[in-house]
Motif scaffolding. Structure first.
Motif, PDB file in Angstrom:
ATOM      1  N   ASP A 102       0.967  -1.211  -0.170  1.00 63.33           N
ATOM      2  CA  ASP A 102       0.079  -0.053   0.198  1.00 63.33           C
ATOM      3  C   ASP A 102       0.867   1.209  -0.085  1.00 63.33           C
ATOM      4  O   ASP A 102       1.717   1.379   0.907  1.00 63.33           O
ATOM      5  CB  ASP A 102      -0.906   0.054   1.110  1.00 63.33           C
ATOM      6  CG  ASP A 102      -1.809   1.134   1.356  1.00 63.33           C
ATOM      7  OD1 ASP A 102      -1.828   2.206   0.605  1.00 63.33           O
ATOM      8  OD2 ASP A 102      -2.885   0.835   2.316  1.00 63.33           O
ATOM      9  N   THR A 103       0.612   1.967  -1.195  1.00 62.98           N
ATOM     10  CA  THR A 103       1.394   3.364  -1.080  1.00 62.98           C
ATOM     11  C   THR A 103       0.470   4.573  -1.083  1.00 62.98           C
ATOM     12  O   THR A 103       0.870   5.685  -1.461  1.00 62.98           O
ATOM     13  CB  THR A 103       2.271   3.447  -2.214  1.00 62.98           C
ATOM     14  OG1 THR A 103       1.549   3.436  -3.604  1.00 62.98           O
ATOM     15  CG2 THR A 103       3.220   2.350  -2.557  1.00 62.98           C
ATOM     16  N   ASN A 104      -0.796   4.475  -0.543  1.00 69.75           N
ATOM     17  CA  ASN A 104      -1.626   5.405  -0.404  1.00 69.75           C
ATOM     18  C   ASN A 104      -1.180   6.558   0.637  1.00 69.75           C
ATOM     19  O   ASN A 104      -0.234   6.432   1.415  1.00 69.75           O
ATOM     20  CB  ASN A 104      -3.106   5.056   0.076  1.00 69.75           C
ATOM     21  CG  ASN A 104      -3.740   4.510  -1.224  1.00 69.75           C
ATOM     22  OD1 ASN A 104      -4.263   5.155  -2.145  1.00 69.75           O
ATOM     23  ND2 ASN A 104      -3.932   3.203  -1.154  1.00 69.75           N
ATOM     24  N   GLN A 105      -1.485   7.569   0.465  1.00 69.12           N
ATOM     25  CA  GLN A 105      -1.055   8.793   1.331  1.00 69.12           C
ATOM     26  C   GLN A 105      -1.129   8.638   2.951  1.00 69.12           C
ATOM     27  O   GLN A 105      -0.344   9.195   3.597  1.00 69.12           O
ATOM     28  CB  GLN A 105      -1.934  10.273   0.992  1.00 69.12           C
ATOM     29  CG  GLN A 105      -1.672  10.974  -0.199  1.00 69.12           C
ATOM     30  CD  GLN A 105      -0.178  11.548  -0.095  1.00 69.12           C
ATOM     31  OE1 GLN A 105       0.449  11.743   0.763  1.00 69.12           O
ATOM     32  NE2 GLN A 105       0.370  11.805  -1.462  1.00 69.12           N
ATOM     33  N   GLU A 136      12.445 -19.291  -3.228  1.00 72.96           N
ATOM     34  CA  GLU A 136      11.224 -18.998  -3.923  1.00 72.96           C
ATOM     35  C   GLU A 136      11.602 -17.858  -4.661  1.00 72.96           C
ATOM     36  O   GLU A 136      12.439 -17.174  -4.597  1.00 72.96           O
ATOM     37  CB  GLU A 136      10.057 -18.696  -2.985  1.00 72.96           C
ATOM     38  CG  GLU A 136       9.612 -19.934  -2.130  1.00 72.96           C
ATOM     39  CD  GLU A 136       8.320 -19.451  -1.312  1.00 72.96           C
ATOM     40  OE1 GLU A 136       7.383 -18.890  -2.037  1.00 72.96           O
ATOM     41  OE2 GLU A 136       8.279 -19.671  -0.068  1.00 72.96           O
ATOM     42  N   ARG A 137      10.671 -17.633  -5.671  1.00 73.38           N
ATOM     43  CA  ARG A 137      10.886 -16.076  -6.299  1.00 73.38           C
ATOM     44  C   ARG A 137       9.834 -14.994  -5.674  1.00 73.38           C
ATOM     45  O   ARG A 137       9.008 -15.639  -5.079  1.00 73.38           O
ATOM     46  CB  ARG A 137      10.299 -16.460  -7.777  1.00 73.38           C
ATOM     47  CG  ARG A 137      11.052 -17.198  -8.503  1.00 73.38           C
ATOM     48  CD  ARG A 137      10.525 -17.468 -10.142  1.00 73.38           C
ATOM     49  NE  ARG A 137      11.299 -18.185 -10.741  1.00 73.38           N
ATOM     50  CZ  ARG A 137      12.025 -17.717 -11.867  1.00 73.38           C
ATOM     51  NH1 ARG A 137      12.131 -16.317 -12.024  1.00 73.38           N
ATOM     52  NH2 ARG A 137      13.015 -18.295 -12.635  1.00 73.38           N
ATOM     53  N   VAL A 138      10.179 -13.777  -5.703  1.00 76.05           N
ATOM     54  CA  VAL A 138       9.677 -12.501  -5.077  1.00 76.05           C
ATOM     55  C   VAL A 138       9.268 -11.766  -6.334  1.00 76.05           C
ATOM     56  O   VAL A 138      10.049 -11.134  -6.907  1.00 76.05           O
ATOM     57  CB  VAL A 138      10.289 -12.263  -4.032  1.00 76.05           C
ATOM     58  CG1 VAL A 138      11.629 -11.468  -4.436  1.00 76.05           C
ATOM     59  CG2 VAL A 138       9.372 -11.118  -3.156  1.00 76.05           C
ATOM     60  N   GLY A 139       7.997 -11.275  -6.087  1.00 75.46           N
ATOM     61  CA  GLY A 139       7.702  -9.922  -6.839  1.00 75.46           C
ATOM     62  C   GLY A 139       6.875  -8.932  -6.099  1.00 75.46           C
ATOM     63  O   GLY A 139       6.778  -9.323  -4.687  1.00 75.46           O
ATOM     64  N   LEU A 140       6.795  -7.792  -6.493  1.00 75.43           N
ATOM     65  CA  LEU A 140       6.084  -6.563  -5.919  1.00 75.43           C
ATOM     66  C   LEU A 140       5.265  -5.907  -6.669  1.00 75.43           C
ATOM     67  O   LEU A 140       5.328  -5.661  -7.973  1.00 75.43           O
ATOM     68  CB  LEU A 140       7.142  -5.668  -5.450  1.00 75.43           C
ATOM     69  CG  LEU A 140       7.045  -4.402  -4.765  1.00 75.43           C
ATOM     70  CD1 LEU A 140       6.336  -4.706  -3.399  1.00 75.43           C
ATOM     71  CD2 LEU A 140       7.952  -3.375  -4.846  1.00 75.43           C
ATOM     72  N   MET A 141       3.948  -5.740  -6.209  1.00 78.00           N
ATOM     73  CA  MET A 141       3.068  -4.930  -6.618  1.00 78.00           C
ATOM     74  C   MET A 141       2.930  -3.759  -5.767  1.00 78.00           C
ATOM     75  O   MET A 141       2.050  -3.924  -4.923  1.00 78.00           O
ATOM     76  CB  MET A 141       1.605  -5.501  -7.218  1.00 78.00           C
ATOM     77  CG  MET A 141       0.620  -4.612  -8.205  1.00 78.00           C
ATOM     78  SD  MET A 141      -0.797  -5.660  -8.299  1.00 78.00           S
ATOM     79  CE  MET A 141      -1.776  -4.425  -7.288  1.00 78.00           C
ATOM     80  N   GLU A 142       2.944  -2.433  -5.876  1.00 74.54           N
ATOM     81  CA  GLU A 142       2.654  -1.248  -5.380  1.00 74.54           C
ATOM     82  C   GLU A 142       1.354  -0.634  -5.661  1.00 74.54           C
ATOM     83  O   GLU A 142       1.198  -0.717  -7.034  1.00 74.54           O
ATOM     84  CB  GLU A 142       3.682  -0.337  -5.484  1.00 74.54           C
ATOM     85  CG  GLU A 142       4.905  -0.822  -4.666  1.00 74.54           C
ATOM     86  CD  GLU A 142       6.122   0.302  -5.232  1.00 74.54           C
ATOM     87  OE1 GLU A 142       6.563   0.923  -3.938  1.00 74.54           O
ATOM     88  OE2 GLU A 142       6.720   0.572  -6.192  1.00 74.54           O
ATOM     89  N   GLY A 169      10.906   5.322  -4.329  1.00 72.68           N
ATOM     90  CA  GLY A 169       9.706   6.235  -4.373  1.00 72.68           C
ATOM     91  C   GLY A 169       8.894   6.249  -5.252  1.00 72.68           C
ATOM     92  O   GLY A 169       7.795   6.711  -5.346  1.00 72.68           O
ATOM     93  N   GLY A 170       9.209   5.763  -6.679  1.00 74.58           N
ATOM     94  CA  GLY A 170       8.414   5.674  -7.624  1.00 74.58           C
ATOM     95  C   GLY A 170       7.601   6.929  -8.219  1.00 74.58           C
ATOM     96  O   GLY A 170       6.655   6.934  -8.684  1.00 74.58           O
ATOM     97  N   ALA A 171       8.839   8.035  -8.230  1.00 76.08           N
ATOM     98  CA  ALA A 171       8.301   9.312  -8.696  1.00 76.08           C
ATOM     99  C   ALA A 171       7.706   9.130 -10.023  1.00 76.08           C
ATOM    100  O   ALA A 171       6.723  10.102 -10.467  1.00 76.08           O
ATOM    101  CB  ALA A 171       9.268  10.244  -8.435  1.00 76.08           C
ATOM    102  N   ASP A 172       8.394   8.428 -10.778  1.00 77.13           N
ATOM    103  CA  ASP A 172       8.009   8.346 -12.221  1.00 77.13           C
ATOM    104  C   ASP A 172       6.679   7.492 -12.441  1.00 77.13           C
ATOM    105  O   ASP A 172       6.152   7.407 -13.615  1.00 77.13           O
ATOM    106  CB  ASP A 172       9.058   7.828 -12.939  1.00 77.13           C
ATOM    107  CG  ASP A 172       9.575   6.257 -12.744  1.00 77.13           C
ATOM    108  OD1 ASP A 172       9.146   6.151 -11.319  1.00 77.13           O
ATOM    109  OD2 ASP A 172       9.865   5.704 -13.499  1.00 77.13           O
TER     110      ASP A 172
END
Length: 310
Positions: A102-105, A136-142, A169-172
């Motif tokens: 979760d990247t909500n404000q 194991e493998r690991v992935g990410l969904m923000e 930070g994922g600014a793009d």
């Protein structure tokens, strides 16, 4: 007591995650005991994956959900608990964990040590290092203010990719507005890339009514775990006093002296974490709650170890 102020520079470890710290967490995981193997069959990783289908090895039992195969009911646990439970089985193949972050404000808040967003990043990094160490493998969904997906990858490369994403930070990839939990879970259901385990890390503030159904749908496709990140003020009654808070450069002061006033403040502030915990509880999904001062490692080990029920 002062609230954590907005960042003046990136990667201070309080308001923004530090890449060096996230990478260094690998050494913490290296000292943790890996879960025992649950089968003697050959496998690609150091532990078996949790595919909820017609595998040969029993994995665990959970509360019965509509659509479950009645032939796989766990009658002993049903008799003991008084509620229908279904047996889940595992297959022998490489596991894949998808971390939903979760990247909500609302995550950019904290009154003790660090923001919830930083604590969530630390927990995600620990989870990444843990599962890749186990083969194991690991992935990410923000989801939320940042829209980003990393497909599950293996070894240190997979964990480092997650750590890099957590720290930049994922600014793009910023959204103009946040995202509800139900929308995020719908996306995750479509974009899992073979993941058979999901770790949701959130403060629950965007857990809308539709999220429960979407979460249930996800449990039919993968083993779901929930880690709720909360601030101390969201978990317990604040002491009497004045509380300075700052948001986007605007500073306010909240006066909390009466018990009723403090209780209402705590309940409103903590509504999200209470709602998400209740949702996971009602669906029989293993869940843990940590505040911003805690060491997330114990919670991560408890959630990702085999056989966890609650």
């Amino acid at each position: 007591m002062n609230a954590v102020v907005n960042p003046v520079f990136a990667g201070d470890g309080r308001t923004r995650p530090q890449l060096a710290e996230l990478v260094a967490l690998r050494s913490r995981v290296a000292k943790a005991a890996l879960p025992r193997l649950e089968s003697h069959a050959a496998r690609a990783g150091a532990q078996s994956s949790r595919l909820y289908g017609r595998g040969m090895d029993y994995a665990e039992s959970r509360i019965y959900q509509p659509g479950d195969d009645v032939r796989r009911l766990d009658w002993r646990l049903t008799a003991r608990s008084g509620r229908l439970h279904t047996k889940l089985f595992q297959e022998e193949r490489e596991g894949r964990l998808l971390i939903l972050l979760d990247t909500n404000q609302s995550m950019r808040f904290g009154t003790r040590v660090r923001f919830k967003s930083v604590q969530a990043a630390r927990a995600a990094a620990l989870a990444a290092w843990y599962v890749v160490r186990a083969g194991e493998r690991v992935g990410l969904m923000e989801f939320g203010c940042v829209d980003r997906l990393l497909r599950p990858d293996a070894g240190p490369r997979g964990a480092l990719a997650v750590c890099g994403a957590l720290s930049d930070g994922g600014a793009d990839r910023m959204r103009e507005r946040g995202e509800s939990l139900s929308d995020a879970l719908s996306r995750a259901h479509r974009l899992m890339h073979g993941a058979n385990r999901v770790l949701l890390i959130s403060d629950g503030l965007e857990a809308d009514d539709a999220a429960k159904g979407r979460l249930l749908d996800l449990t039919r496709k993968a083993g779901v775990r929930v880690l709720v990140v909360a601030d101390a003020l969201e978990l317990s009654l604040p002491p009497p006093g004045r509380y300075p808070l700052e948001h986007e450069g605007e500073r306010r002061e909240v006066a909390l002296f009466g018990e009723r006033q403090r209780r209402e403040f705590q309940q409103r502030l903590g509504a999200g974490q209470a709602r998400l915990n209740a949702m996971a509880q009602s669906l029989g999904i293993p869940h843990r709650t940590i505040d911003t001062t805690a060491d997330p490692l114990d919670a991560i080990l408890a959630l990702l170890a085999p056989g966890v029920r609650r």
